[in-house]
Write an enzyme that holds these catalytic residues in place. Structure first.
Site, PDB file in Angstrom:
ATOM      1  N   GLY A 252       0.846  -1.127  -0.035  1.00 36.99           N
ATOM      2  CA  GLY A 252       0.057  -0.030  -0.004  1.00 36.99           C
ATOM      3  C   GLY A 252       0.809   1.092  -0.062  1.00 36.99           C
ATOM      4  N   ASP A 253       1.998   1.176   0.931  1.00 33.16           N
ATOM      5  CA  ASP A 253       2.771   2.263   0.828  1.00 33.16           C
ATOM      6  C   ASP A 253       3.382   2.661  -0.412  1.00 33.16           C
ATOM      7  OD1 ASP A 253       4.032   0.972   3.856  1.00 33.16           O
ATOM      8  OD2 ASP A 253       2.315   2.188   3.610  1.00 33.16           O
TER       9      ASP A 253
HETATM   10  O1  TA6 Z   1       2.341  -0.962   5.828  1.00 28.62           O
HETATM   11  C1  TA6 Z   1       3.668  -1.494   6.367  1.00 28.62           C
HETATM   12  C2  TA6 Z   1       3.974  -0.902   7.633  1.00 28.62           C
HETATM   13  O2  TA6 Z   1       4.402   0.522   7.010  1.00 28.62           O
HETATM   14  C3  TA6 Z   1       5.011  -1.555   8.221  1.00 28.62           C
HETATM   15  O3  TA6 Z   1       6.288  -1.191   7.692  1.00 28.62           O
HETATM   16  C4  TA6 Z   1       5.259  -0.918   9.616  1.00 28.62           C
HETATM   17  O4  TA6 Z   1       5.936   0.228   9.897  1.00 28.62           O
HETATM   18  C5  TA6 Z   1       3.689  -0.564   9.803  1.00 28.62           C
HETATM   19  O5  TA6 Z   1       2.829  -0.280   8.271  1.00 28.62           O
HETATM   20  C6  TA6 Z   1       3.234   0.806  10.653  1.00 28.62           C
HETATM   21  O6  TA6 Z   1       2.064   1.159  10.250  1.00 28.62           O
HETATM   22  P1  TA6 Z   1       1.389   2.500  11.370  1.00 28.62           P
HETATM   23  O7  TA6 Z   1      -0.031   2.216  10.722  1.00 28.62           O
HETATM   24  O8  TA6 Z   1       1.472   2.026  12.832  1.00 28.62           O
HETATM   25  O9  TA6 Z   1       2.069   3.660  10.878  1.00 28.62           O
END
Ligand code: TA6
Length: 309
Positions: A252-253
């Protein structure tokens, strides 16, 4: 220049197991991958991998914060963080042959009002050299629930494109400032509307409700089923070819990073969607988080089918 904001940064630890995760037992990790994490830093790494100008900002602190900055330096991502007294958190992604990915996300340590104020001053200064801002992930304790609303308002007052990728109350508050683009996944859409989404029609119905809030671009990521993009009254559905995913964390990122590039270039919606799905799918083929092999992108791009609904 794209500026990525990560208010709840993390050291991401991906643990590869040999077999299925067995609760209540002692298991040896076959392979560990550590990366500068938190959604916005995955976004930044992917934008860099795509060959575009990016800088990362946000809040980091302590020994973990220093380690995160060293990891990001190795990734070649310029950064300008606000330092906090508290330690940057860790997030664990357990990869096993049976369940795929299981994430354990720490909440993040408390950030003080003074640290938040210092970040806001730094953020406003960085806007001068920015065309697109991405705001990603959860908020650490201590930040006001309307943090994203403030950051979006300041960015829009400065004439910038703003992408918001968050969830819960932080996302709800951020919507009030009408970011240019939002990208919830299906789970986040269900949670936001407190409903169960069973079909593509359901997804479309709730995506349209977001568009009706005055959000110019609404993208709904659908994992292996691709993504929807709503813009200017039109609905596009893009689908990737079937692949065997290696690590889906950060997909997603990765899409957010690609969307920031597309909007920054002024690409049309179909081109933006195709590129975002290709980059997100390429990330799923990489064992690393927020990373992809450019060679995968080359063969994936022509394979993405986008249709107008
Ligand atoms: O989308 C994956 C991720 O970015 C992981 O790399 C981990 O850092 C997590 O999500 C963080 O999610 P949050 O919603 O707590 O910022």
């Amino acid at each position: 220049m794209i500026t990525t904001v990560t208010l709840n940064a993390a050291i991401d630890k991906a643990y590869q197991l040999d077999g299925p995760l067995v609760r209540g037992t002692v298991m040896r990790v076959k392979e560990v991958r550590q990366s500068a994490g938190g959604k916005g830093l995955n976004v930044a790494r992917v934008i860099k991998r795509c060959g575009q100008a990016v800088q990362a900002t946000g809040l980091v602190g302590g020994f973990n914060g220093a380690y995160l900055e060293s990891l990001l330096k190795k990734d070649g991502v310029p950064a300008c963080f606000t330092e906090t007294a508290s330690e940057t958190r860790s997030c664990v992604n357990i990869l096993d042959s049976t369940y795929g990915s299981t994430e354990l996300l720490e909440p993040g340590a408390e950030v003080s009002q003074e640290e938040w104020q210092r970040f806001c001053d730094q953020y406003k200064a960085l806007l001068n050299e920015t065309t697109v801002v991405t705001l990603s992930g959860s908020l650490p304790k201590g930040l006001p629930v309307d943090s994203y609303r403030l950051l979006i308002e300041w960015a829009k007052e400065a004439g910038k494109v703003v992408i918001l990728d968050s969830s819960g109350q932080a996302f709800q508050e951020g919507l009030l400032a009408k970011p240019t683009l939002v990208k919830p996944n299906q789970d986040e859409l269900e949670a936001f509307f407190n409903t169960k989404i069973e079909t593509l029609e359901d997804t479309l119905c709730y995506a349209k409700k977001l568009a009706d809030e005055g959000i110019s671009y609404v993208v709904i990521s659908l994992g292996g089923e691709g993504a929807l993009l709503l813009h200017d009254g039109k609905i596009y559905h893009g689908c990737p070819p079937k692949i065997k995913p290696v690590n889906t964390v950060g997909c997603g990122d990765s899409m957010v990073g690609a969307l920031a590039i597309g909007l920054g270039r002024g690409d049309d919606p179909e081109t933006c969607l195709r590129y975002a799905i290709a980059v997100g799918t390429a990330n799923a083929l990489s064992p690393a988080t927020g990373d992809f092999d450019p060679a995968d992108l080359d063969w994936l791009l022509p394979e993405i089918r986008v249709r107008l609904l």
